[in-house]
Design an enzyme around this catalytic site. Structure first.
Site, PDB file in Angstrom:
ATOM      1  N   LYS A 181      -7.766   4.104  13.446  1.00 45.70           N
ATOM      2  CA  LYS A 181      -6.523   3.836  14.167  1.00 45.70           C
ATOM      3  C   LYS A 181      -5.464   3.405  13.140  1.00 45.70           C
ATOM      4  O   LYS A 181      -5.469   2.274  12.637  1.00 45.70           O
ATOM      5  CB  LYS A 181      -6.729   2.716  15.207  1.00 45.70           C
ATOM      6  CG  LYS A 181      -5.477   2.453  16.018  1.00 45.70           C
ATOM      7  CD  LYS A 181      -5.100   1.010  15.831  1.00 45.70           C
ATOM      8  CE  LYS A 181      -3.684   0.612  15.902  1.00 45.70           C
ATOM      9  NZ  LYS A 181      -2.604   1.436  15.599  1.00 45.70           N
ATOM     10  N   GLY A 234      -4.211  -5.659   7.265  1.00 50.18           N
ATOM     11  CA  GLY A 234      -2.967  -5.927   7.973  1.00 50.18           C
ATOM     12  C   GLY A 234      -2.636  -7.401   7.893  1.00 50.18           C
ATOM     13  O   GLY A 234      -3.033  -8.084   6.945  1.00 50.18           O
ATOM     14  N   GLN A 237      -2.488 -12.811  11.218  1.00 52.35           N
ATOM     15  CA  GLN A 237      -2.581 -13.134  12.645  1.00 52.35           C
ATOM     16  C   GLN A 237      -3.523 -12.155  13.346  1.00 52.35           C
ATOM     17  O   GLN A 237      -4.453 -12.548  14.048  1.00 52.35           O
ATOM     18  CB  GLN A 237      -1.170 -13.036  13.227  1.00 52.35           C
ATOM     19  CG  GLN A 237      -1.009 -13.664  14.561  1.00 52.35           C
ATOM     20  CD  GLN A 237       0.312 -13.225  15.179  1.00 52.35           C
ATOM     21  OE1 GLN A 237       1.147 -12.579  14.529  1.00 52.35           O
ATOM     22  NE2 GLN A 237       0.495 -13.543  16.438  1.00 52.35           N
ATOM     23  N   VAL A 238      -3.280 -10.860  13.127  1.00 53.31           N
ATOM     24  CA  VAL A 238      -4.097  -9.840  13.794  1.00 53.31           C
ATOM     25  C   VAL A 238      -5.519  -9.839  13.213  1.00 53.31           C
ATOM     26  O   VAL A 238      -6.508  -9.762  13.941  1.00 53.31           O
ATOM     27  CB  VAL A 238      -3.442  -8.444  13.664  1.00 53.31           C
ATOM     28  CG1 VAL A 238      -4.352  -7.365  14.223  1.00 53.31           C
ATOM     29  CG2 VAL A 238      -2.092  -8.411  14.369  1.00 53.31           C
ATOM     30  N   GLY A 239      -5.602  -9.977  11.900  1.00 53.50           N
ATOM     31  CA  GLY A 239      -6.918  -9.955  11.249  1.00 53.50           C
ATOM     32  C   GLY A 239      -7.842 -11.029  11.802  1.00 53.50           C
ATOM     33  O   GLY A 239      -9.008 -10.771  12.134  1.00 53.50           O
ATOM     34  N   GLU A 256      -8.751  -7.573   5.241  1.00 60.51           N
ATOM     35  CA  GLU A 256      -7.897  -7.697   4.056  1.00 60.51           C
ATOM     36  C   GLU A 256      -6.489  -7.956   4.552  1.00 60.51           C
ATOM     37  O   GLU A 256      -5.933  -7.142   5.293  1.00 60.51           O
ATOM     38  CB  GLU A 256      -7.971  -6.428   3.200  1.00 60.51           C
ATOM     39  CG  GLU A 256      -9.350  -6.155   2.616  1.00 60.51           C
ATOM     40  CD  GLU A 256      -9.922  -7.315   1.799  1.00 60.51           C
ATOM     41  OE1 GLU A 256      -9.154  -8.126   1.260  1.00 60.51           O
ATOM     42  OE2 GLU A 256     -11.169  -7.430   1.736  1.00 60.51           O
ATOM     43  N   CYS A 290       1.004  -5.798  -0.186  1.00 60.48           N
ATOM     44  CA  CYS A 290       0.303  -7.081  -0.064  1.00 60.48           C
ATOM     45  C   CYS A 290       0.202  -7.763  -1.412  1.00 60.48           C
ATOM     46  O   CYS A 290       0.067  -8.971  -1.496  1.00 60.48           O
ATOM     47  CB  CYS A 290      -1.080  -6.859   0.523  1.00 60.48           C
ATOM     48  SG  CYS A 290      -2.056  -5.707  -0.445  1.00 60.48           S
ATOM     49  N   GLN A 337      11.199  -5.080  10.701  1.00 61.90           N
ATOM     50  CA  GLN A 337      10.874  -5.578   9.365  1.00 61.90           C
ATOM     51  C   GLN A 337      12.155  -6.018   8.638  1.00 61.90           C
ATOM     52  O   GLN A 337      12.167  -7.032   7.948  1.00 61.90           O
ATOM     53  CB  GLN A 337      10.129  -4.490   8.576  1.00 61.90           C
ATOM     54  CG  GLN A 337       9.483  -4.970   7.306  1.00 61.90           C
ATOM     55  CD  GLN A 337       8.423  -6.047   7.536  1.00 61.90           C
ATOM     56  OE1 GLN A 337       7.794  -6.116   8.595  1.00 61.90           O
ATOM     57  NE2 GLN A 337       8.255  -6.922   6.564  1.00 61.90           N
ATOM     58  N   GLU A 391       4.546 -15.128   3.810  1.00 61.58           N
ATOM     59  CA  GLU A 391       4.685 -13.767   3.288  1.00 61.58           C
ATOM     60  C   GLU A 391       5.938 -13.131   3.894  1.00 61.58           C
ATOM     61  O   GLU A 391       6.082 -13.094   5.116  1.00 61.58           O
ATOM     62  CB  GLU A 391       3.452 -12.942   3.678  1.00 61.58           C
ATOM     63  CG  GLU A 391       3.466 -11.558   3.091  1.00 61.58           C
ATOM     64  CD  GLU A 391       2.270 -10.724   3.532  1.00 61.58           C
ATOM     65  OE1 GLU A 391       1.944 -10.736   4.735  1.00 61.58           O
ATOM     66  OE2 GLU A 391       1.665 -10.054   2.679  1.00 61.58           O
TER      67      GLU A 391
HETATM   68  N1  LIG Z   1      -4.862  -7.221   1.588  1.00 62.74           N
HETATM   69  C1  LIG Z   1      -4.576  -5.942   1.624  1.00 62.74           C
HETATM   70  O1  LIG Z   1      -5.285  -5.098   1.070  1.00 62.74           O
HETATM   71  C2  LIG Z   1      -3.366  -5.457   2.372  1.00 62.74           C
HETATM   72  C3  LIG Z   1      -2.902  -4.159   2.152  1.00 62.74           C
HETATM   73  C4  LIG Z   1      -1.780  -3.721   2.861  1.00 62.74           C
HETATM   74  C5  LIG Z   1      -1.165  -4.552   3.781  1.00 62.74           C
HETATM   75  N2  LIG Z   1      -1.639  -5.798   3.976  1.00 62.74           N
HETATM   76  C6  LIG Z   1      -0.971  -6.691   4.942  1.00 62.74           C
HETATM   77  O2  LIG Z   1      -0.591  -5.983   6.098  1.00 62.74           O
HETATM   78  C7  LIG Z   1       0.554  -6.574   6.691  1.00 62.74           C
HETATM   79  C8  LIG Z   1       1.584  -5.508   7.000  1.00 62.74           C
HETATM   80  O3  LIG Z   1       1.013  -4.503   7.749  1.00 62.74           O
HETATM   81  P1  LIG Z   1       1.211  -4.352   9.335  1.00 62.74           P
HETATM   82  O4  LIG Z   1       2.551  -4.863   9.718  1.00 62.74           O
HETATM   83  O5  LIG Z   1       0.836  -2.957   9.687  1.00 62.74           O
HETATM   84  O6  LIG Z   1       0.113  -5.377   9.885  1.00 62.74           O
HETATM   85  P2  LIG Z   1      -0.365  -5.607  11.400  1.00 62.74           P
HETATM   86  O7  LIG Z   1      -1.391  -6.677  11.370  1.00 62.74           O
HETATM   87  O8  LIG Z   1       0.771  -5.757  12.312  1.00 62.74           O
HETATM   88  O9  LIG Z   1      -1.047  -4.214  11.787  1.00 62.74           O
HETATM   89  C9  LIG Z   1      -2.171  -3.727  11.090  1.00 62.74           C
HETATM   90  C10 LIG Z   1      -2.952  -2.812  12.019  1.00 62.74           C
HETATM   91  O10 LIG Z   1      -3.480  -3.591  13.089  1.00 62.74           O
HETATM   92  C11 LIG Z   1      -3.110  -3.005  14.339  1.00 62.74           C
HETATM   93  N3  LIG Z   1      -2.994  -4.072  15.349  1.00 62.74           N
HETATM   94  C12 LIG Z   1      -1.874  -4.731  15.754  1.00 62.74           C
HETATM   95  N4  LIG Z   1      -2.188  -5.617  16.751  1.00 62.74           N
HETATM   96  C13 LIG Z   1      -3.519  -5.512  16.938  1.00 62.74           C
HETATM   97  C14 LIG Z   1      -4.440  -6.171  17.817  1.00 62.74           C
HETATM   98  N5  LIG Z   1      -4.044  -7.111  18.668  1.00 62.74           N
HETATM   99  N6  LIG Z   1      -5.744  -5.837  17.725  1.00 62.74           N
HETATM  100  C15 LIG Z   1      -6.166  -4.917  16.836  1.00 62.74           C
HETATM  101  N7  LIG Z   1      -5.349  -4.234  16.008  1.00 62.74           N
HETATM  102  C16 LIG Z   1      -4.032  -4.536  16.045  1.00 62.74           C
HETATM  103  C17 LIG Z   1      -1.792  -2.322  14.030  1.00 62.74           C
HETATM  104  O11 LIG Z   1      -1.492  -1.349  14.999  1.00 62.74           O
HETATM  105  C18 LIG Z   1      -2.093  -1.727  12.667  1.00 62.74           C
HETATM  106  O12 LIG Z   1      -2.832  -0.549  12.787  1.00 62.74           O
HETATM  107  C19 LIG Z   1       1.031  -7.589   5.665  1.00 62.74           C
HETATM  108  O13 LIG Z   1       0.621  -8.870   6.055  1.00 62.74           O
HETATM  109  C20 LIG Z   1       0.314  -7.186   4.396  1.00 62.74           C
HETATM  110  O14 LIG Z   1       0.128  -8.201   3.452  1.00 62.74           O
HETATM  111  C21 LIG Z   1      -2.716  -6.268   3.311  1.00 62.74           C
HETATM  112  O1  LIG Z   2      -0.547  -3.431   0.094  1.00 65.60           O
HETATM  113  C1  LIG Z   2      -1.645  -3.584  -0.400  1.00 65.60           C
HETATM  114  C2  LIG Z   2      -2.274  -2.680  -1.378  1.00 65.60           C
HETATM  115  C3  LIG Z   2      -1.658  -2.872  -2.719  1.00 65.60           C
HETATM  116  C4  LIG Z   2      -1.961  -1.784  -3.648  1.00 65.60           C
HETATM  117  O2  LIG Z   2      -2.631  -0.835  -3.325  1.00 65.60           O
HETATM  118  C5  LIG Z   2      -1.413  -1.873  -4.991  1.00 65.60           C
HETATM  119  O3  LIG Z   2      -0.831  -2.896  -5.368  1.00 65.60           O
HETATM  120  O4  LIG Z   2      -1.564  -0.883  -5.748  1.00 65.60           O
END
Ligand SMILES: NC(=O)c1ccc[n+]([C@@H]2O[C@H](COP(=O)([O-])OP(=O)(O)OC[C@H]3O[C@@H](n4cnc5c(N)ncnc54)[C@H](O)[C@@H]3O)[C@@H](O)[C@H]2O)c1
Ligand SMILES: O=CCCC(=O)C(=O)O
Length: 488
Positions: A181, A234, A237-239, A256, A290, A337, A391
Site C-alpha cells: 500500500k 512513515g 504517529q502512524v508507525g 522506520e 528522513c 506539507q 521533524e
Molecule cells: N526512517 C525512514 O526510513 C523513513 C524514510 C522515509 C520517510 N520517513 C518518514 O515518513 C514521514 C513522511 O511520510 P508520510 O507523510 O507518507 O508518512 P505517513 O505516516 O503519513 O504515511 C506513511 C504511510 O502510512 C499510511 N498511513 C497513514 N495513516 C495510516 C493508518 N492510520 N494506518 C496505517 N497506515 C496509515 C499512509 O497512507 C502511507 O502509506 C516522515 O516522518 C519521514 O521521516 C522515514
Molecule cells: O527518507 C528516508 C530515506 C533516506 C534515504 O534513502 C537517503 O538518505 O538516501
C-alpha cells in the site's frame, strides 16, 4: 525488450496478477505539486474489501512462491530490474511530476531501485543458515530460514520507488508474498514500479498493490489476521499505531520513522565541504528525507565564517519545477506539507529564532500554482524550541552555536529521534568520540547526513524506529524466521 507503458497514468489495483478497479469504482486524482492544475494520473480509492481480496490472493500464492528455489525467485527480480531500467526516464519523470523531487534526483532514485532489485536477486543464491555443532556427536544441527508468509508493505511518498522496492524485493527473495500500500502522493509512480513486476510475469498473487487512504487500507493491513509481517516507513504517529496493532495480534513488525538529524562542524573542519554537505543534506528533495540535516551545530570558532559561506550559497539556490533545467529544489509534496513547513517557520520566529534566509512561500515566476517555499535558515535556535525538536520535513536549517565537542554531542543527542547524524572534522579523536557517543543508527563522517547505501543496514535509534534495521543483510532478519534443525 518490449515494455508496456501506461501513457495515461490511469491505474487501478494490482491483485492476483490482474489490474482491477476498486470494488466501489472510486478513484483518486493526483496533481503536480509544482502546478496544481496539472493532472499527473489516477489510482483507485480502495476499500477494505479490495484489501481483503489482495490478502486472499497473496495467501494463496505464498505456498507456491515459498516452494521455488531462491535462484528462481532471483531470476524474476533480475527481470523486473531490466524492465525498470528500460523505463527509467519515464518513471523518473512521473515521480518528479507527482511528488516534486527534481528530475536528476528522481532518475537517481529510480536507478537505485534497479540496483536494489539486482542486489536482492543475487541473495537468492546466497547462504541462509549456519551449521552449529551439536552436543550429540551423531547428530547434524543447523539453522535454515523460512518466510513469514504474507507481508504487508506500507510506504511513504518521499521515495516512491526506492522504499517500496527496498521492502518488497527482500520480502520476495526470501519467499514471502506481498501486499503493498503506497502513500497516495506517490501512488502513480509506485504503480509504474508494480507494472514492471507485472510485466516480469511473477506468479499471480505474489505481488499485489492496493491504493487508498492510510486510515482505511493501511489500517486494514495492520489488523488483517492473514498478514504475518508488516514493514512500515512513515511518520512516528502512524508507525506507533501500527506497531500496537501488530503486537496485539502477534504479527511481526518493523517501523522506520522520523528523524531530527544534526550535523556538527568542528573548528578543524574543511568548511567548504561542510557547507556544501549541509546544503545538500538539508535542502535536497526540499528537505523531505528522513535523513535530512535539520540542526546545524557549529563550534564557536567557525560559526561566523560557516554562516557567511552557507548564506552565500543558499541565496544561489534555484527553486522551481523539478522538470525545468536548472531547478535545484522542487516544491513541497502537497499544500498540507507546505502549510506544515510554514507553520514551523512561524513557530521558529515566535519562539525567538532569527531568520537569516528564506521563510516565505514562493508564488512568482511560474510558481503561482505550486507549493514552493524558500530555503530557510534560522539562527539563535536553542534545544527547547519546537524547530529544534520536531521533524519539519521541509527545507529549514537551524544554526546552533556551541563551545566544545562535548556540548555539541549533548545537543545533538537532545532529541527524541536518532536516525542519522554527521560530523565534519579532520581530528581522528573527534571522529571517534562522535562514532561512540552519537545516538543515531547512521553516523557519517565528513559526509552529509542523508545518503543510504542499499547494501548496508539502515534504521534508527530511539524514536526513529522499532529498533529493527532494513536493507543489506539486515533485511533477512525481518523477512524470515530462523528454524533450528536437529537431525539424527
Ligand atoms: N526512517 C525512514 O526510513 C523513513 C524514510 C522515509 C520517510 N520517513 C518518514 O515518513 C514521514 C513522511 O511520510 P508520510 O507523510 O507518507 O508518512 P505517513 O505516516 O503519513 O504515511 C506513511 C504511510 O502510512 C499510511 N498511513 C497513514 N495513516 C495510516 C493508518 N492510520 N494506518 C496505517 N497506515 C496509515 C499512509 O497512507 C502511507 O502509506 C516522515 O516522518 C519521514 O521521516 C522515514
Ligand atoms: O527518507 C528516508 C530515506 C533516506 C534515504 O534513502 C537517503 O538518505 O538516501
Amino acid at each position: 525488450m518490449t515494455t508496456k507503458t501506461n501513457q495515461t497514468n490511469q491505474y487501478v489495483n494490482f491483485i492476483n496478477g490482474e489490474w482491477v478497479s476498486a470494488v466501489n469504482e472510486e478513484k483518486i486524482v493526483n496533481y503536480n505539486p509544482a502546478n496544481n492544475e496539472e493532472v499527473v494520473g489516477e489510482v483507485a480509492n480502495s476499500s477494505e474489501e479490495d484489501l481483503n481480496k489482495a490478502v486472499r490472493s497473496a495467501k494463496t500464492a505464498a505456498k507456491g512462491w515459498k516452494g521455488r528455489s531462491g535462484a528462481e525467485r532471483g531470476q524474476y527480480l533480475y527481470k523486473v530490474a531490466d524492465i525498470m531500467e528500460s523505463r527509467l526516464e519515464e518513471i523518473a519523470e512521473c515521480m518528479t511530476r507527482e511528488m516534486g523531487k527534481t528530475y536528476p534526483e528522481a532518475k537517481g532514485e529510480t536507478a537505485r531501485g534497479v540496483a536494489i532489485l539486482r542486489y536482492y536477486a543475487g541473495e537468492g543464491m546466497r547462504a541462509v543458515g549456519d551449521v552449529i555443532p551439536s552436543t550429540d556427536s551423531d547428530a547434524l544441527m543447523f539453522t535454515t530460514r523460512v518466510p513469514l508468509g504474507v507481508v504487508g508493505v506500507i510506504t511513504p511518498w518521499n521515495f516512491p520507488v526506492a522504499i517500496p522496492i527496498w521492502k518488497s524485493a527482500p520480502a520476495l527473495i526470501y519467499g514471502n508474498s506481498v501486499v503493498l500500500k503506497p502513500a497516495t502522493e506517490g501512488a502513480v509512480t509506485c504503480a509504474k514500479v508494480i507494472e514492471c513486476f507485472a510485466e516480469a510475469g511473477l506468479p499471480k498473487g505474489v505481488v499485489n498493490m492496493v491504493t487508498g487512504p492510510g486510515s482505511v487500507i493501511g489500517q486494514a493491513i495492520a489488523e488483517h489476521p492473514d498478514i504475518h509481517g508488516i514493514t512500515f516507513t512513515g511518520s512516528n504517529q502512524v508507525g506507533k499505531q501500527i506497531g500496537h496493532e501488530a503486537l496485539a495480534r502477534g504479527a511481526k513488525y518493523q517501523l522506520e520513522m522520523g528523524g531530527k538529524n544534526p550535523v556538527i562542524v568542528t573548528e578543524d573542519a574543511d568548511l567548504d565541504l561542510a557547507v556544501d554537505a549541509t546544503i545538500s543534506g538539508g535542502l535536497k528533495s526540499t528537505g523531505q528525507k528522513c535523513t535530512a540535516t535539520s540542526r546545524v551545530i557549529l563550534l564557536d570558532g567557525i560559526y561566523d565564517k560557516f554562516k557567511e559561506r552557507l548564506l552565500e550559497k543558499v541565496k544561489e539556490i534555484s527553486v522551481g519545477n523539478g522538470m525545468r533545467d536548472g531547478s535545484w529544489m522542487g516544491p513541497c509534496v502537497s499544500e498540507r506539507q507546505l502549510e506544515n513547513v510554514l507553520y514551523y517557520i512561524q513557530k521558529g520566529e515566535e519562539e525567538g529564532g532569527q531568520l537569516l534566509a528564506g521563510g516565505k512561500q514562493l508564488k512568482d515566476d511560474g510558481r503561482e500554482k505550486g507549493y514552493f517555499v524558500e530555503p530557510t535558515v534560522f539562527e539563535n535556535v536553542n534545544s527547547e524550541m519546537t524547530i529544534a525538536q520536531e521533524e519539519i520535513f521541509g527545507p529549514v536549517l537551524a544554526l546552533m552555536k556551541v563551545d566544545s565537542l562535548e556540548e555539541a554531542l549533548d545537543l545533538a543527542n537532545d532529541v527524541e529521534y536518532g536516525l542519522s547524524a554527521s560530523i565534519f572534522t579532520t581530528n581522528i579523536q573527534q571522529m571517534l568520540s562522535f562514532i561512540k557517543d552519537m545516538d543515531a543508527g547512521l553516523v557519517r563522517i565528513n559526509a552529509e547526513s542523508a545518503g543510504v547505501e542499499l547494501q548496508a543496514p539502515f534504521g534508527g535509534m530511539k524514536q526513529s524506529s522499532s529498533h529493527s534495521r532494513e536493507q543489506g543483510q539486515a533485511a533477512k532478519e525481518f523477512f524470515t524466521s530462523i528454524k533450528t534443525v536437529f537431525v539424527k
